[in-house]
Scaffold this active site. Structure first.
Site, PDB file in Angstrom:
ATOM      1  NE  ARG A 137      -2.781  -1.510   3.340  1.00 47.51           N
ATOM      2  CZ  ARG A 137      -3.122  -2.759   3.644  1.00 47.51           C
ATOM      3  NH1 ARG A 137      -3.833  -3.476   2.796  1.00 47.51           N
ATOM      4  NH2 ARG A 137      -2.751  -3.314   4.795  1.00 47.51           N
ATOM      5  CG  ASP A 144     -15.106  -5.552  -2.978  1.00 48.38           C
ATOM      6  OD1 ASP A 144     -13.913  -5.896  -2.895  1.00 48.38           O
ATOM      7  OD2 ASP A 144     -16.043  -6.219  -2.499  1.00 48.38           O
ATOM      8  CB  SER A 145     -18.892  -8.272  -5.354  1.00 44.93           C
ATOM      9  OG  SER A 145     -18.154  -8.980  -4.370  1.00 44.93           O
ATOM     10  CG  PHE A 191     -10.737  -8.160  -6.919  1.00 45.29           C
ATOM     11  CD1 PHE A 191     -11.803  -9.043  -7.049  1.00 45.29           C
ATOM     12  CD2 PHE A 191      -9.865  -8.007  -7.991  1.00 45.29           C
ATOM     13  CE1 PHE A 191     -11.990  -9.765  -8.223  1.00 45.29           C
ATOM     14  CE2 PHE A 191     -10.043  -8.716  -9.173  1.00 45.29           C
ATOM     15  CZ  PHE A 191     -11.111  -9.597  -9.297  1.00 45.29           C
ATOM     16  CG  ASP A 250      -4.958  -7.706  -3.362  1.00 46.98           C
ATOM     17  OD1 ASP A 250      -4.527  -8.864  -3.548  1.00 46.98           O
ATOM     18  OD2 ASP A 250      -5.061  -7.199  -2.230  1.00 46.98           O
ATOM     19  CB  CYS A 305      -3.385 -13.771  -1.547  1.00 52.79           C
ATOM     20  SG  CYS A 305      -5.106 -14.176  -1.960  1.00 52.79           S
TER      21      CYS A 305
END
Length: 414
Positions: free
Chosen positions: A232, A271-272, A249, A321, A361
Site C-alpha cells: 500500500r 468490489d462486489s 477487488f 488484488d 495471495c
C-alpha cells in the site's frame, strides 16, 4: 504416540518443512509400513487410516533409520496430519515451550514497530515463527488470535495466561479468538472475546502514518489484510501525478486511500460488497480525504472491466488484488487461466505509460507462475516491463523449506 513417516515425508521434515500430510504417515505406535515392494502404497494408506489420536495430541516423529525426527501436534480432521514444532528431544513440547516461542516472536516485533506510526501488524505468523497454525494480529490495543486447523484448540485455554501477560506488557488489553471459516454467528460476527475489556466491533489503527478502519467483528482474515502494508505504501508513492486510479477487488479500500493520499486525481474502487465501500469511505474521512471526490462501484470486476472498455475509460494506475483463485493444487490450472483473463481485461483499460500492480495471495501459484500470466500475449501489448517484484512484509516471516509460506506476489509493471 510415535508416528512413523515415509522416506519422502521424513526428508521434508529434516529440511525444516513444518507439515506432514496424511499420505506421509507410514504407521504408528512402532508399526512402520514398508516403503517399497508391491502393495506398499495401499499398505501406507491402511496404516495412516489406522492412526487414531485426538487433535492437539503430542506425537513423536520417526522413520526408518531415524528413531527421532521431531515432535508435533496431531490434527484429526485436516489433510495435514501433523504440524511439526520441534526437531530436538529437549525440552518437552508443552505450553511453556509454546509460550517461549511466542515471546521470541513478540520480541522480534518490538524493535520493528516501536513508534506509533504503525499500530497494526502481525505478532505471530504461525509456521513462519515456528508456532505452526497460530496467527496473532495486533490492532492497537486489541489482539486477534486465529487458528489454522483444530490442533491448537485444546491448547488455547492453557496458553491464554501466557498470551495475556506477554501481550499486556506491550499495551494490548483485549484478546479475541477468530472463528474458523464459516463460523460466524447469527449476526455475522466472527470474533469471540476471550480476555480483557470488551472487544470493539471496529477500530481505527495507523499504518505507516495512514489511518485505517478495521472491521474486527465481520471483516476478512482477522479484520484486515496486514500483509499488504508495504505494498500500500508503494502504491501511495506510485500515485503521484496520476489522473485516474483504479482499485479492483478493493475490499476496505486500503489501496484506494493510498492512491488518493499519494496524489491520484480520482480513484475508482470496485468490489462486489457494498459494506466494504462504507468502511473505505470512513477511512477516507479519517485521513482528511473527501470520498465524494472519488468513485465507489459495487459490481463484479470482470463485468465492470468489460463495460469500462466499451465506454472508453482508461486509467493510468491500476491495482488488481483478487481473492485466492487457487485454494488447492488441483485448482492451479483453472486459477492461472482466471488470472490471464483478468490481466487481459485490466490491460485493455490501462493507459499507455500507466502502471499496473497485480497481486496474488495463493500459495499454490509461484512468483514465476504469476509473472507468466502478465506476458505480452496475455496483456496484448508490448510496452510494459516488470519494474519490481514484492512479497509479504517482515512481520509475515517464512521458512526456507516452507514454500507455501511465500504466498504473496505483488508485481509492478510500467
Amino acid at each position: 504416540m510415535r508416528v512413523h513417516l515415509t522416506a519422502t515425508a521424513a526428508a521434508a521434515v529434516r529440511r525444516g518443512h513444518p507439515w506432514v500430510y496424511r499420505d506421509g504417515i507410514a504407521g504408528a505406535a512402532g508399526r512402520a509400513a514398508s516403503a517399497g515392494g508391491r502393495g506398499a502404497r495401499a499398505h501406507r494408506a491402511v496404516a495412516a487410516a489406522a492412526v487414531v489420536a485426538a487433535s492437539g495430541e503430542v506425537v513423536e516423529l520417526a522413520a526408518e533409520g531415524a528413531p527421532f525426527l521431531g515432535r508435533g501436534l496431531w490434527d484429526a480432521d485436516s489433510p495435514i496430519a501433523v504440524r511439526v514444532f520441534q526437531r530436538t528431544q529437549a525440552p518437552a513440547l508443552d505450553e511453556r515451550a509454546l509460550a517461549e516461542r511466542l515471546e521470541r516472536a513478540f520480541a522480534l516485533r518490538d524493535g520493528w514497530f516501536a513508534g506509533r506510526d504503525t499500530t497494526a501488524y502481525r505478532m505471530c505468523n504461525g509456521e513462519g515463527d515456528r508456532v505452526p497454525s497460530l496467527v496473532i494480529d495486533r490492532y492497537d490495543r486489541v489482539a486477534v488470535v486465529r487458528l489454522d486447523g483444530g490442533l491448537l484448540a485444546p491448547w488455547v485455554e492453557r496458553l491464554l495466561p501466557h498470551l495475556a501477560r506477554a501481550l499486556g506488557a506491550r499495551g494490548v488489553r483485549s484478546i479475541g479468538l477468530r472463528a474458523p471459516a464459516g463460523g460466524a454467528d447469527a449476526e455475522g460476527k466472527k470474533l469471540t472475546h476471550v480476555h480483557g475489556p470488551p472487544l470493539p466491533e471496529r477500530v481505527v489503527v495507523r499504518e505507516l502514518g495512514v489511518a485505517m478502519e478495521v472491521d474486527l467483528a465481520r471483516g476478512q482474515k482477522t479484520g484486515a489484510f496486514l500483509d499488504q502494508r508495504d505494498n500500500r505504501a508503494r502504491v501511495r508513492a506510485l500515485a503521484a501525478g496520476r489522473r485516474r486510479a483504479l482499485n479492483l477487488f478493493s475490499y476496505a479500500g486500503g489501496f484506494s486511500v493510498a492512491a488518493a493520499l499519494g496524489g491520484a486525481g480520482r480513484v475508482t474502487s470496485v468490489d462486489s460488497a457494498s459494506a466494504a465501500h462504507a468502511t473505505a469511505q470512513r477511512t477516507f474521512r479519517e485521513n482528511g480525504v473527501d470520498p465524494s471526490a472519488h468513485e465507489f462501484v459495487t459490481a463484479d470486476v470482470f463485468d465492470f472491466l468489460e463495460k469500462a472498455r466499451a465506454r472508453g475509460d482508461r486509467y493510468d494506475l491500476i491495482v488488481s488484488d483478487p481473492p485466492s483463485f487457487a485454494p488447492s493444487e488441483r485448482a492451479k490450472p483453472r486459477a492461472l487461466g482466471a488470472y490471464r483473463r483478468l490481466h487481459t481485461a485490466v490491460a485493455r483499460v490501462l493507459d499507455p505509460g500507466g502502471v499496473l500492480c497485480a497481486a496474488s495471495c495463493s500459495s499454490h501459484i509461484s512468483m514465476e507462475d504469476f509473472v507468466g500470466t502478465l506476458d505480452d500475449a496475455t496483456l496484448e501489448r508490448d510496452d510494459l516491463r516488470v519494474r519490481a517484484l514484492h512479497g509479504q512484509p517482515e512481520d509475515h516471516p517464512t521458512l526456507p523449506a516452507w514454500w507455501e509460506g511465500r504466498y504473496l506476489k505483488f508485481v509492478v509493471l510500467e
